[in-house]
Design an enzyme around this catalytic site. Structure first.
Site, PDB file in Angstrom:
ATOM      1  N   SER A  15      81.152 -61.139  65.760  1.00 35.14           N
ATOM      2  CA  SER A  15      81.936 -60.677  64.679  1.00 35.14           C
ATOM      3  C   SER A  15      81.105 -61.082  63.478  1.00 35.14           C
ATOM      4  CB  SER A  15      83.321 -61.155  64.607  1.00 35.14           C
ATOM      5  OG  SER A  15      83.959 -60.159  63.810  1.00 35.14           O
ATOM      6  N   ALA A  16      81.635 -61.583  62.477  1.00 36.29           N
ATOM      7  CA  ALA A  16      80.766 -62.023  61.373  1.00 36.29           C
ATOM      8  C   ALA A  16      79.692 -62.688  61.818  1.00 36.29           C
ATOM      9  CB  ALA A  16      81.832 -62.723  60.303  1.00 36.29           C
TER      10      ALA A  16
END
Length: 328
Positions: free
Chosen positions: A154-155
């Protein structure tokens, strides 16, 4: 295609008791709700120790995982997910243990600074500084400096994409591989689905929502122009040539699915050996839930297999061809 009932029930269970992520959300409340008090227990490894690396704003906390004592192994610098607002060394401890134990690599997890207290570009600045430190101290860490990869979800997948770009442009460190798990790669892509249809198709009822993505983006990006900076949106880099081979892992019911696969295509078009794996019946955040859910096991297997293969003679010599597969 629809979620299996097993996965639908699992998502609903995860959502129980967790605050809604919308315009009224509080970072402090979300962090408290996501605290690792009942964290999943990962497999045992030979050594786990906390370290620090010098960073642009002070020491960066790290955690090292060694699968075997007194041996030199490939290394993976890991960046956790959490929308650049949530997550820490504890939240992804089990993921790092899975990678170290099953891929046979030394993992160094990075506790980069979080928004809104530390907005962009604090996270990529810390990620790059930590990776440089790991490379420079590879011998002490039991890492072969010629076999150093970056990975993240994700991030963290965004950071794992940005670090090789910075390393290419700033004369190192040498990165042998990048493993990007449902990465956010385009902060400027909007959320209405015109550019990436999965943002609209999967924007509700699948754990990560359109509203949550908007909220995370507002916490992280202070200036609208920063959304187009390649350190926030690696797909907008002027060139993707000369980057290390990549795995891009996506999930069927993830709003970030299409931009991750678009980034994989862009890497391949730039001559980067790239493998794309889409997890059927998968959703955003599935990594690490393998002991509970079959599609999560497939995601973990795909990541571990890619990292193991990344350090073989064939991959190291750059002979892997671009490919796409779906894990059912």
């Amino acid at each position: 295609m629809q979620l299996t009932q097993e996965t639908r029930d699992f998502i609903d269970k995860l959502n129980e008791g967790f605050p809604a992520i919308d315009d009224d959300a509080s970072a402090a409340e979300l962090r408290a709700a996501a605290s690792p008090g009942a964290a999943i227990q990962g497999p045992d490894v030979a050594l786990v120790r906390d370290l620090t690396a010098p960073g642009p704003a002070g020491s960066i906390p790290l955690r090292q995982y060694r699968p075997a004592p007194d041996t030199v192994a490939p290394g993976v610098v890991y960046f956790h997910g959490g929308g650049f607002v949530l997550g820490d060394l504890d939240s992804h401890d089990h993921v790092c243990r899975i990678i170290a134990a099953r891929a046979g690599v030394v993992v160094v997890s990075v506790d980069y600074r979080l928004a809104p207290e530390h907005p962009f570009p604090a996270a990529p600045d810390d990620a790059f500084a930590a990776t440089r430190w790991v490379s420079e101290n590879a011998a002490e860490l039991g890492i072969d400096p010629d076999r150093l990869a970056v990975a993240g979800d994700s991030a963290g997948g965004c950071l794992a994409a940005v670090v090789p770009l910075l390393a290419r442009d700033e004369d190192g460190p040498a990165i042998a591989y990048q493993a990007l798990v449902y990465p956010v790669v385009d902060q400027g892509g909007g959320s209405d689905g015109r550019l990436y249809p999965s943002r609209a198709e999967n924007g509700d009822n699948y754990l990560l929502t359109t509203a949550a993505m908007g909220w995370f983006g507002k916490q992280y990006i202070a200036t609208p122009a920063d959304r187009h900076d390649f350190r926030a949106s690696p797909i907008r880099a002027a060139s993707l040539e000369g980057l290390p081979p990549a795995l891009v892992l996506t999930a069927d019911f993830d709003p970030l699915r299409d931009e991750g696969e678009a980034y994989a295509r862009a890497l391949a078009a730039a001559g980067v050996p790239t493998t794309t794996v889409r997890i059927n019946d998968g959703f955003h955040g599935i990594l690490g839930f393998g002991q509970f859910l079959s599609p999560a096991r497939r995601a973990e297997s795909a990541l571990v297999s890619a990292l193991r293969a990344a350090f073989t003679e064939e991959t190291s010599s750059g002979q892997r061809s671009s490919s796409t597969e779906t894990r059912r």
